[in-house]
Design an enzyme around this catalytic site. Structure first.
Site, mmCIF file in Angstrom:
data_model
loop_
_atom_site.group_PDB
_atom_site.id
_atom_site.type_symbol
_atom_site.label_atom_id
_atom_site.label_comp_id
_atom_site.label_asym_id
_atom_site.label_seq_id
_atom_site.Cartn_x
_atom_site.Cartn_y
_atom_site.Cartn_z
ATOM 1 N N ASN A 241 6.468 5.994 7.915
ATOM 2 C CA ASN A 241 5.467 6.061 6.850
ATOM 3 C C ASN A 241 5.277 4.709 6.154
ATOM 4 O O ASN A 241 4.280 4.025 6.363
ATOM 5 C CB ASN A 241 5.869 7.127 5.831
ATOM 6 N N ASP A 242 6.238 4.315 5.338
ATOM 7 C CA ASP A 242 6.083 3.102 4.527
ATOM 8 C C ASP A 242 5.865 1.854 5.380
ATOM 9 O O ASP A 242 5.120 0.950 4.986
ATOM 10 C CB ASP A 242 7.310 2.902 3.637
#
Length: 480
Positions: free
Chosen positions: A407-408
């Site tokens: 994600n990040d």
């Protein structure tokens, strides 16, 4: 007079030297996935030589007590290794670091309470008053540094464990005036260590220990979840320096060599990871580099914007037609234990003539090398795995970027949104691929840094909402 446990023996020094060489070769082996197993074996051999040499040459305890300790520790290690999941490896590493830190504190405390047994004190018989043991000045420095670094490592590692294990929020906990408090406590610790060289009063030693436990807590609490891999690496370095300091106290060459190797390699790794995340190394040491008040508040719930949903059949069709697919694994893959079926999917794609590569971000997962270990476990060829700087330029010429639980490290906001907690962190340029397939459990959650990923809402992104392992299994069936 103070005394050592045994007379100086050249064979003991030689054994410790051989152990030290094994540790150095182990680090060299661990620098590459293809040689990591050999590196682990060399490390185990070196540790076995060091432990056996110490047990033979020092009267530490009775054979029965030693056997009981070895059996107990071995049983705990065996059970832990059998039961621990790869997803829990980061918090396990943090827990191990805390044990190293506490061991340093206990050794320093034992040496302070009984310096003659450690050969670091001299019996003084004054003309007036009772005899006492004067701890040598250089040993007081070693003891003060050892207990300080060990206590910082312990309390900091406990906080890191709680954050990684979900017992504490992964968001930065920002205390008012934290930098002033941290600097004040650190200055107090250094001042007391200097005073300890002139006065060995018990209150000085125990105050150093207490303040060090406190500063370890204060340094790690303000650090955000996205930066936890750097924290784990940094605490690894601290544990090494604590062991080295205690090696001087114990007159143990193997501990000094091992501690220095772990400390220096951990510091270098932390520096490399800070550069990969566009973080300041000094801010890591100071603590609270996970974001300031503004950035911490910037993270929030998922954005309510239109997005496209796809199926396993859609994903299989798109990847079958592609010339190149770049797979981007993340912590979600680790949670689902999807690495083996992911490799099976890649093998199916290669049978269809698709070129497959894996893109690894330096801080993907929650500790350094987390994704590399998982892919190696699934027997993914090493020559298909690439680091960020080696593959980022290829996304623009790639047909499909297949993101599984990352994600990040794929969030374009890191390059554009100055209010984001991850702003400035280099990310994988997956949004430049013609099509992005993104596996995620649901649209409701956010990344570990607490921010939503704007990649989900791009026109070229197709969301595959399901458990990662289940979705990849369905894609493999569709490929058949």
């Amino acid at each position: 007079m103070g005394h050592e446990a045994v007379p100086v023996n050249p064979w003991v020094a030689f054994a410790y030297l051989v152990a030290g060489v094994c540790f150095i070769l182990a680090l060299r082996g661990l620098s590459s996935p293809s040689t990591s197993r050999r590196g682990n074996r060399l490390g185990m051999i070196g540790m076995a030589i060091a432990v056996v040499t110490t047990l033979i040459t020092h009267k530490i305890a009775s054979p029965i007590e030693l056997a009981a300790a070895i059996l107990l520790g071995g049983a705990v290690g065996w059970v832990t290794a059998r039961r621990i999941a790869m997803t829990a490896m980061p918090q396990l590493v943090a827990a191990f670091h805390s044990l190293v830190g506490m061991a340093a504190v206990l050794v320093a405390a034992a040496a302070f309470l009984n310096p003659l047994a450690f050969g670091i004190g001299d019996l003084v018989v004054p003309m007036i008053g009772d005899p006492f043991v004067a701890i040598r000045q250089v040993s007081r420095v070693e003891m003060g540094l050892g207990v300080a670094i060990g206590a910082i490592t312990f309390s900091g590692s406990v906080i890191a464990f709680l954050k990684l294990n979900g017992n504490m929020s992964g968001k930065p906990i920002l205390l008012p005036g934290r930098h002033v408090i941290n600097l004040g406590v650190l200055a107090g610790i250094l001042g007391l260590i200097a005073y300890f060289t002139q006065d060995q009063a018990p209150w000085i030693f125990w105050t150093i220990a207490g303040l060090s436990f406190a500063i370890g807590f204060l340094l790690i609490v303000p650090i955000g979840g996205a930066d936890m891999p750097v924290v784990v690496s940094m605490l690894n370095s601290y544990s090494g320096w604590a062991a080295a300091a205690m090696g001087f106290t114990l007159h143990n060459t193997a501990m000094i060599i091992t501690g220095a190797l772990v400390g220096s390699s951990g510091a270098i790794l932390s520096y490399i990871m800070c550069r990969a995340m566009n973080r300041s190394f000094l801010s890591v040491i100071a603590g609270g580099f996970g974001g300031d008040s503004g950035s911490a508040a910037a993270g929030g719930a998922a954005i309510d914007r239109p997005w496209k949903r796809g199926s396993a059949e859609d994903a299989a069709f798109l990847m079958q037609q592609a010339e190149q697919v770049i797979i981007v694994p993340g912590y979600g893959m680790a949670v689902a234990q999807a690495q083996h079926v992911l490799r099976e999917m890649a093998d199916k794609l290669k049978e269809h003539g698709v070129r497959v590569k894996y893109a690894i971000h330096p801080v993907a997962g929650r500790m350094p090398g987390h994704m590399n270990v998982l892919l190696a476990e699934a027997n993914v060829p090493y020559d298909e795995v690439f680091e960020l700087e080696d593959i980022n330029s290829e996304f623009a010429q790639t047909d499909v970027a297949f993101v599984i639980g990352a994600n990040d490290v794929t969030n374009p906001a890191a390059k554009t949104d100055k209010s984001s907690p991850i702003y400035g962190m280099p990310v994988l340029d997956v949004e430049k691929a013609k099509t992005v397939l993104f596996i995620k459990r649901s649209m409701g959650g956010v990344g570990y840094a607490g921010v939503d990923n704007e990649l989900f809402y791009r026109d070229n992104t197709m969301m595959l909402l399901a458990d990662a392992k289940k979705m990849v299994e369905e894609i493999v069936k569709a490929l058949d």
